[in-house]
Design a protein around this motif. Structure first.
Motif, PDB file in Angstrom:
ATOM      1  N   GLN B   6       0.852  -1.182   0.000  1.00  0.00           N
ATOM      2  CA  GLN B   6       0.000   0.000   0.000  1.00  0.00           C
ATOM      3  C   GLN B   6       0.890   1.236   0.000  1.00  0.00           C
ATOM      4  O   GLN B   6       1.986   1.217   0.558  1.00  0.00           O
ATOM      5  CB  GLN B   6      -0.868   0.058   1.267  1.00  0.00           C
ATOM      6  N   CYS B  22      -4.058  -1.353  -3.078  1.00  0.00           N
ATOM      7  CA  CYS B  22      -3.405  -2.475  -2.409  1.00  0.00           C
ATOM      8  C   CYS B  22      -2.995  -3.477  -3.478  1.00  0.00           C
ATOM      9  O   CYS B  22      -3.839  -3.921  -4.269  1.00  0.00           O
ATOM     10  CB  CYS B  22      -4.389  -3.099  -1.426  1.00  0.00           C
ATOM     11  N   ASN B  35     -10.155  -7.916   2.221  1.00  0.00           N
ATOM     12  CA  ASN B  35     -10.849  -7.173   3.273  1.00  0.00           C
ATOM     13  C   ASN B  35     -10.101  -5.879   3.543  1.00  0.00           C
ATOM     14  O   ASN B  35      -8.889  -5.790   3.306  1.00  0.00           O
ATOM     15  CB  ASN B  35     -10.906  -7.996   4.563  1.00  0.00           C
ATOM     16  N   TRP B  36     -10.828  -4.900   4.039  1.00  0.00           N
ATOM     17  CA  TRP B  36     -10.214  -3.639   4.454  1.00  0.00           C
ATOM     18  C   TRP B  36     -10.593  -3.376   5.913  1.00  0.00           C
ATOM     19  O   TRP B  36     -11.740  -3.564   6.315  1.00  0.00           O
ATOM     20  CB  TRP B  36     -10.709  -2.488   3.582  1.00  0.00           C
ATOM     21  N   HIS B  37      -9.592  -2.959   6.656  1.00  0.00           N
ATOM     22  CA  HIS B  37      -9.801  -2.591   8.051  1.00  0.00           C
ATOM     23  C   HIS B  37      -9.356  -1.150   8.235  1.00  0.00           C
ATOM     24  O   HIS B  37      -8.404  -0.705   7.587  1.00  0.00           O
ATOM     25  CB  HIS B  37      -8.967  -3.483   8.971  1.00  0.00           C
ATOM     26  N   HIS B  38     -10.039  -0.426   9.102  1.00  0.00           N
ATOM     27  CA  HIS B  38      -9.555   0.898   9.446  1.00  0.00           C
ATOM     28  C   HIS B  38      -9.282   0.983  10.925  1.00  0.00           C
ATOM     29  O   HIS B  38      -9.861   0.244  11.741  1.00  0.00           O
ATOM     30  CB  HIS B  38     -10.487   2.001   8.943  1.00  0.00           C
ATOM     31  N   GLY B  65     -15.357  -0.922  -2.076  1.00  0.00           N
ATOM     32  CA  GLY B  65     -14.146  -1.650  -2.422  1.00  0.00           C
ATOM     33  C   GLY B  65     -14.292  -2.335  -3.758  1.00  0.00           C
ATOM     34  O   GLY B  65     -15.398  -2.611  -4.217  1.00  0.00           O
ATOM     35  N   SER B  73      -8.725  -1.971  -4.355  1.00  0.00           N
ATOM     36  CA  SER B  73      -8.747  -0.572  -3.967  1.00  0.00           C
ATOM     37  C   SER B  73      -9.948  -0.273  -3.090  1.00  0.00           C
ATOM     38  O   SER B  73     -10.980  -0.955  -3.153  1.00  0.00           O
ATOM     39  CB  SER B  73      -8.734   0.338  -5.197  1.00  0.00           C
ATOM     40  N   LEU B  74      -9.772   0.717  -2.250  1.00  0.00           N
ATOM     41  CA  LEU B  74     -10.810   1.216  -1.360  1.00  0.00           C
ATOM     42  C   LEU B  74     -11.074   2.660  -1.750  1.00  0.00           C
ATOM     43  O   LEU B  74     -10.134   3.460  -1.843  1.00  0.00           O
ATOM     44  CB  LEU B  74     -10.329   1.150   0.092  1.00  0.00           C
ATOM     45  N   TYR B  87      -5.627   2.783   7.176  1.00  0.00           N
ATOM     46  CA  TYR B  87      -6.416   1.798   6.444  1.00  0.00           C
ATOM     47  C   TYR B  87      -5.514   0.653   6.007  1.00  0.00           C
ATOM     48  O   TYR B  87      -4.447   0.882   5.437  1.00  0.00           O
ATOM     49  CB  TYR B  87      -7.088   2.454   5.232  1.00  0.00           C
ATOM     50  N   TYR B  88      -5.967  -0.574   6.276  1.00  0.00           N
ATOM     51  CA  TYR B  88      -5.181  -1.763   5.968  1.00  0.00           C
ATOM     52  C   TYR B  88      -5.981  -2.711   5.074  1.00  0.00           C
ATOM     53  O   TYR B  88      -7.145  -3.011   5.378  1.00  0.00           O
ATOM     54  CB  TYR B  88      -4.813  -2.524   7.238  1.00  0.00           C
ATOM     55  N   CYS B  89      -5.353  -3.213   4.019  1.00  0.00           N
ATOM     56  CA  CYS B  89      -5.960  -4.288   3.247  1.00  0.00           C
ATOM     57  C   CYS B  89      -5.459  -5.618   3.813  1.00  0.00           C
ATOM     58  O   CYS B  89      -4.394  -5.672   4.450  1.00  0.00           O
ATOM     59  CB  CYS B  89      -5.633  -4.173   1.761  1.00  0.00           C
TER      60      CYS B  89
END
Lengths: 123, 110
Positions: B6, B22, B35-38, B65, B73-74, B87-89
């Protein structure tokens, strides 16, 4: 509501051991696959490992860096997940999170996270 | 060095649309969903997007997403100050037999 509460973090000397706990509530813990993820200060997320449910063989998977120094277990009667850490080194200093997998919906991934517990390895 | 790549930072002004990318490989994003986490400052990560483009209950539709090949991508539209976070993928990696994350993107709302 799903709740995950980690405990057991603290200061430990290099080469020492520590066991973390994660108390779970709000879902059927015995059916859940559970994970540990860590985050070093100022750094990103790093997966440590996971344990599947007893019905799925209680299989354990670990990140390659673990190299036998960490062990994940669970006590379904206490709705608690554990992470035993041995031979700790300074680069193991991190906040350790427990996280559920696929509780929300099958295939969702790491869906619920605890608030984390800080492990500091220092002499 | 994270398995998923990223860009370290992104920024935008309120109301703008921002895209966070990502990049992975055939053993993770190329085969499995993303998945995406924030993570808001000082708090635990929280699931934002699963299965490439699905939002958990409670996540505003400003967050979306997508995935193509070995990249994902987010997109965040109508940027708000409270979107300022890391933000993490994430994806399962079949070769490593484990979850892998991107290094994180720090989003600043100017």
């Amino acid at each position: 509501d799903v709740q995950l509460v980690e405990s057991g973090g603290g200061l430990v000397k290099p080469g020492g051991s520590l066991t973390l706990s994660c108390a779970a509530s709000g879902f059927t813990f015995a059916n859940a696959w559970m994970n540990w993820v860590r985050q070093a200060p100022g750094k990103g997320l790093e997966w440590v490992g996971r344990i599947k449910s007893k019905d799925d063989g209680e299989t354990r998977d670990y990140a390659t860096f673990v190299k036998g120094g960490f062990y994940i277990s669970r006590d379904d009667s206490r709705n608690t997940l554990y992470l035993e850490m041995h031979r700790l080194q300074t680069d193991d200093t991190a906040v350790y999170y427990c996280a559920t997998e696929d509780i929300m919906i099958s295939g969702v991934g790491l869906d619920y996270w605890g608030q984390g517990t800080l492990v500091t390895v220092s002499s | 060095q994270s398995v998923l790549t990223q860009t370290p930072s992104a920024s935008g002004t309120p109301g703008q649309r921002v895209i966070i990318s990502c990049s992975g490989s055939s053993s993770n994003i190329g085969t499995n969903t993303v998945n995406w986490h924030h993570q808001l400052p000082g708090t635990a990560p929280k699931l934002l997007i699963y299965s490439n483009n699905q939002r958990p209950s409670g996540v505003p539709d400003r967050f979306s997403g997508s995935k193509s090949g070995t990249s994902a991508s987010l997109a965040i539209s109508g940027l708000q100050s409270e979107d300022e976070a890391d933000y993490y993928c994430a994806a399962w990696d079949d070769s490593l037999n484990g979850w892998v994350f991107g290094g994180g993107t720090k989003l600043t709302v100017l």
